[in-house]
Design a protein around this motif. Structure first.
Motif, mmCIF file in Angstrom:
data_model
loop_
_atom_site.group_PDB
_atom_site.id
_atom_site.type_symbol
_atom_site.label_atom_id
_atom_site.label_comp_id
_atom_site.label_asym_id
_atom_site.label_seq_id
_atom_site.Cartn_x
_atom_site.Cartn_y
_atom_site.Cartn_z
ATOM 1 N N ALA A 152 0.820 -1.168 -0.377
ATOM 2 C CA ALA A 152 -0.718 0.258 -0.003
ATOM 3 C C ALA A 152 0.923 1.423 -0.251
ATOM 4 O O ALA A 152 1.911 1.256 0.561
ATOM 5 N N THR A 153 0.461 2.657 -0.760
ATOM 6 C CA THR A 153 1.597 3.423 -0.627
ATOM 7 C C THR A 153 0.666 4.612 -0.882
ATOM 8 O O THR A 153 -0.145 4.900 -1.197
ATOM 9 N N GLN A 154 1.624 5.106 0.250
ATOM 10 C CA GLN A 154 0.669 6.759 0.422
ATOM 11 C C GLN A 154 1.586 8.112 -0.196
ATOM 12 O O GLN A 154 2.413 7.865 -0.378
ATOM 13 N N ARG A 155 0.760 9.615 -0.807
ATOM 14 C CA ARG A 155 1.128 10.077 -1.422
ATOM 15 C C ARG A 155 0.454 11.450 -0.636
ATOM 16 O O ARG A 155 -0.628 11.349 -0.303
ATOM 17 N N ALA A 156 0.965 12.951 -0.501
ATOM 18 C CA ALA A 156 -0.076 13.215 -0.086
ATOM 19 C C ALA A 156 -0.597 14.569 -1.504
ATOM 20 O O ALA A 156 -0.132 14.487 -2.592
ATOM 21 N N TYR A 157 -2.282 15.015 -0.663
ATOM 22 C CA TYR A 157 -2.488 15.901 -1.547
ATOM 23 C C TYR A 157 -3.289 16.776 -0.872
ATOM 24 O O TYR A 157 -4.113 16.183 0.874
ATOM 25 N N SER A 158 -3.235 18.583 -1.635
ATOM 26 C CA SER A 158 -4.306 19.145 -0.669
ATOM 27 C C SER A 158 -5.368 19.165 -0.373
ATOM 28 O O SER A 158 -6.212 18.515 -1.419
ATOM 29 N N MET A 159 -6.344 19.689 0.222
ATOM 30 C CA MET A 159 -7.351 19.422 0.250
ATOM 31 C C MET A 159 -8.230 20.313 -0.256
ATOM 32 O O MET A 159 -7.279 21.610 -0.215
ATOM 33 N N SER A 174 -2.912 20.954 -10.180
ATOM 34 C CA SER A 174 -3.627 20.457 -9.335
ATOM 35 C C SER A 174 -3.338 21.381 -8.609
ATOM 36 O O SER A 174 -3.695 21.744 -6.776
ATOM 37 N N GLY A 175 -1.566 22.623 -8.250
ATOM 38 C CA GLY A 175 -1.947 23.794 -6.606
ATOM 39 C C GLY A 175 -3.067 24.226 -6.753
ATOM 40 O O GLY A 175 -3.331 25.445 -5.547
ATOM 41 N N MET A 176 -4.308 24.677 -7.629
ATOM 42 C CA MET A 176 -5.313 25.586 -7.788
ATOM 43 C C MET A 176 -5.962 24.226 -6.093
ATOM 44 O O MET A 176 -6.596 24.536 -5.787
ATOM 45 N N ALA A 177 -5.801 23.105 -5.417
ATOM 46 C CA ALA A 177 -6.661 22.347 -4.606
ATOM 47 C C ALA A 177 -6.276 23.458 -3.088
ATOM 48 O O ALA A 177 -7.531 24.125 -3.502
ATOM 49 N N PRO A 178 -5.260 23.850 -2.921
ATOM 50 C CA PRO A 178 -5.102 24.431 -1.877
ATOM 51 C C PRO A 178 -6.305 25.891 -1.504
ATOM 52 O O PRO A 178 -6.920 26.102 -0.840
ATOM 53 N N PHE A 179 -5.660 26.317 -2.852
ATOM 54 C CA PHE A 179 -6.588 28.306 -3.136
ATOM 55 C C PHE A 179 -7.830 27.810 -2.948
ATOM 56 O O PHE A 179 -8.564 28.409 -2.468
ATOM 57 N N LYS A 180 -9.069 26.521 -3.820
ATOM 58 C CA LYS A 180 -9.989 26.400 -3.612
ATOM 59 C C LYS A 180 -10.823 26.314 -1.989
ATOM 60 O O LYS A 180 -11.716 26.759 -2.074
ATOM 61 N N SER A 181 -10.059 25.348 -1.525
ATOM 62 C CA SER A 181 -10.143 25.368 -0.618
ATOM 63 C C SER A 181 -10.567 27.172 0.847
ATOM 64 O O SER A 181 -11.402 27.167 1.258
ATOM 65 N N ILE A 182 -9.142 27.714 0.224
ATOM 66 C CA ILE A 182 -8.927 29.080 1.073
ATOM 67 C C ILE A 182 -10.240 30.007 0.507
ATOM 68 O O ILE A 182 -10.671 30.711 1.021
ATOM 69 N N PHE A 183 -10.493 29.947 -1.056
ATOM 70 C CA PHE A 183 -11.447 30.995 -1.390
ATOM 71 C C PHE A 183 -12.999 30.730 -0.709
ATOM 72 O O PHE A 183 -13.407 31.820 -0.442
ATOM 73 N N TYR A 196 1.351 33.057 -1.284
ATOM 74 C CA TYR A 196 1.243 31.613 -1.304
ATOM 75 C C TYR A 196 1.045 31.763 -2.277
ATOM 76 O O TYR A 196 0.088 31.888 -3.929
ATOM 77 N N LEU A 197 2.065 30.282 -3.142
ATOM 78 C CA LEU A 197 2.246 29.901 -3.769
ATOM 79 C C LEU A 197 2.390 28.155 -3.521
ATOM 80 O O LEU A 197 2.577 27.358 -2.515
ATOM 81 N N CYS A 198 1.402 27.617 -4.918
ATOM 82 C CA CYS A 198 1.472 25.969 -4.869
ATOM 83 C C CYS A 198 1.640 25.837 -6.120
ATOM 84 O O CYS A 198 0.901 26.239 -7.352
ATOM 85 N N GLY A 199 2.180 24.397 -6.417
ATOM 86 C CA GLY A 199 2.304 23.673 -7.847
ATOM 87 C C GLY A 199 3.493 23.063 -7.756
ATOM 88 O O GLY A 199 4.275 22.573 -6.767
ATOM 89 N N SER A 200 4.025 23.159 -9.176
ATOM 90 C CA SER A 200 5.358 22.422 -9.424
ATOM 91 C C SER A 200 7.039 23.140 -8.863
ATOM 92 O O SER A 200 6.814 24.285 -9.159
ATOM 93 N N TYR A 249 4.556 31.426 1.633
ATOM 94 C CA TYR A 249 3.851 30.862 2.201
ATOM 95 C C TYR A 249 3.675 29.746 0.647
ATOM 96 O O TYR A 249 3.646 30.324 -0.172
ATOM 97 N N PHE A 250 3.934 28.540 0.974
ATOM 98 C CA PHE A 250 4.130 27.688 -0.308
ATOM 99 C C PHE A 250 4.180 26.403 0.201
ATOM 100 O O PHE A 250 4.876 25.734 1.225
ATOM 101 N N ASP A 251 3.735 25.419 -1.149
ATOM 102 C CA ASP A 251 4.252 23.781 -0.407
ATOM 103 C C ASP A 251 4.588 23.607 -2.465
ATOM 104 O O ASP A 251 3.759 23.657 -2.353
ATOM 105 N N LYS A 252 5.650 23.298 -2.243
ATOM 106 C CA LYS A 252 5.849 21.988 -3.305
ATOM 107 C C LYS A 252 5.547 21.193 -3.703
ATOM 108 O O LYS A 252 5.182 20.033 -2.941
ATOM 109 N N PHE A 253 4.373 20.685 -4.854
ATOM 110 C CA PHE A 253 3.656 19.293 -5.303
ATOM 111 C C PHE A 253 5.289 18.331 -5.569
ATOM 112 O O PHE A 253 4.967 17.672 -7.045
ATOM 113 N N ALA A 254 5.803 18.089 -4.482
ATOM 114 C CA ALA A 254 7.060 17.130 -5.579
ATOM 115 C C ALA A 254 7.380 16.013 -4.503
ATOM 116 O O ALA A 254 6.726 15.582 -3.649
#
Ligand SMILES: Cc1cc2nc3c(=O)[nH]c(=O)nc-3n(C[C@H](O)[C@H](O)[C@H](O)COP(=O)(O)OP(=O)(O)OC[C@H]3O[C@@H](n4cnc5c(N)ncnc54)[C@H](O)[C@@H]3O)c2cc1C
Ligand code: FES
Length: 374
Positions: free
Chosen positions: A181-188, A249-258, A343-347, A369-374
């Protein structure tokens, strides 16, 4: 024929067999570490586990979930833990992920630390709120050709208390690409107000373990394990102008934030500039919603830019790399002299380039502030 010709190989194989037996027995003896006590945050919590396993795994078996974006393979650097006892030098597998300061403060990658003796560790208190949920996939929607919006329903009566911008780890079962079983991180991408559910945007990484599973096999009604919430990427509650940049998919946290700001009635309390970069029109999504927000909220500004618009796209919006478009707006359009937060999110590549632009315009790293989707 010389007898030694026959005896020598027999002697060598005999010695090898004895050596193998000795190594095996000593390995069993050496690896029998017995019970090991993990003292957490100076006695705030203490657990006893069987020695020999990685710290990351032993903690998760006790319901304490340290972030792990690579599932313990030592390739994400997310599972850092400060160790207060002496466990010896860092492994070569750890050092690339640790800064000089972290090395001097005895921070380790918890997936690389094998528990051999009692140990004292220091972890953020917020990790005590992280839980594992056996959820069910409620709905899957293709929002672009390579991004799926996945809505999951938490078990009856459960809810995840999180702050917009945080992420969860989703787990896929073993399949032809992977034995475990394998896990990865995904922004809500859902807002905290949507109780009982979590939504994620999963972009297909060709050949990727988790995204290939989600895109090829995941079905509505299927069970899915999620561990949440993690992360420090969240809006600082100040009056500063928010300069937000995302791609894919860096859109994800911003959809939640807005959506969260709309839910809390604070959408118009500060200026927000949201820059979204895509290659062609088929990589754009949620456009209608974002344009509606722009016309409804005076202080919300949305700029979409295409780097490779196609003739059939009929695109009349901004064109070029999102870095150039960001620079253009910072020069020509956005008010001067205001306090700004980034505020930045993506590659990682896009984020690094955009952060350089922000720095050129006087924004400092402590306000980016940022989350790098690496
Ligand atoms: C905090 C955080 C939040 C994240 N949020 C999201 C999110 O909301 N949505 C989302 O889609 N992803 C998100 N990611 C990325 C996600 O965790 C995975 O890394 C990504 O989905 C690839 O997983 P995989 O198992 O399919 O690929 P893997 O099997 O891990 O990788 C396969 C190959 O692809 C390469 N690779 C990995 N990621 C990328 C990439 N992004 N682009 C190109 N090549 C890559 C790897 O180096 C490897 O060679 C986030 C990551 C972090 C750290
Ligand atoms: S879990 Fe990814 S490096 Fe440890």
């Amino acid at each position: 024929m010389d007898l030694a010709f026959f005896i020598a190989p027999l002697a060598v194989s005999g010695i090898s067999a004895v050596l193998a037996a000795v190594i095996s027995i000593s390995d069993r003896i050496l690896n029998n570490y017995g019970d090991v006590a993990i003292n957490i945050n100076k006695g705030k919590k203490s657990v006893t586990v069987k020695g020999g396993a990685p710290l990351l795994i032993s903690l998760s078996e006790q319901g304490i979930f340290v972030p792990s974006a690579c599932g313990g393979r030592g390739s994400c650097g997310a599972c850092k833990v400060k160790i207060d006892s002496d466990i010896g030098p860092h492994l070569p597998t750890e050092t690339p992920y640790l800064t000089k300061q972290e090395l001097s403060e005895n921070v380790h990658l918890s997936c690389q630390v094998k528990l051999k003796t009692d140990i004292e560790i220091d972890i953020p208190e917020s990790l005590f709120n992280v839980r594992q949920y056996d959820a069910v996939v409620e709905k899957i929607v293709d929002v672009t050709h390579d991004i799926k919006e996945v809505l999951i329903k938490l078990p009856e009566g459960s809810e995840v208390s999180f702050t917009s911008g945080q992420y969860g780890q989703i787990e896929v079962p073993p399949y032809e690409k992977v034995k475990e079983a394998t896990q990865r991180a995904y922004s809500m991408s859902s807002a905290p107000s949507q109780k009982g559910y979590l939504e994620f945007l999963v972009r297909l990484v060709p050949g990727g373990i988790v995204t290939s599973y989600v895109h090829q096999y995941l079905k509505e009604g299927q069970r899915m394990r999620v561990i949440a919430p993690f992360g420090e990427f969240m809006v600082r509650e100040t009056d500063a102008t928010m300069v937000c940049v995302a791609g894919g998919s860096g859109m994800a946290p911003f959809k939640s934030i807005f959506q969260d700001r709309i839910d809390r009635g604070v959408m118009d309390e500060r200026d927000i500039w949201y820059f979204f970069g895509a290659r062609t029109k088929k990589d754009l999504f949620y456009l209608e919603w974002l344009e509606e927000l722009q016309s409804k909220y005076e202080r919300f500004h949305f700029v979409a830019a295409l780097s490779e618009p196609q003739p059939e796209d009929d695109w009349t919006g901004e064109t070029g790399l999102i870095t150039d478009v960001l620079g253009k707006y910072l020069t020509e359009t956005m008010p001067k002299g205001d306090v700004r937060e980034g505020y930045l999110c993506g590659s990682p590549g896009m984020l690094d380039a955009c952060m350089n632009v922000m720095r050129k315009f006087g924004m400092t790293d402590d306000k980016i502030y940022f989350d790098k989707f690496a």
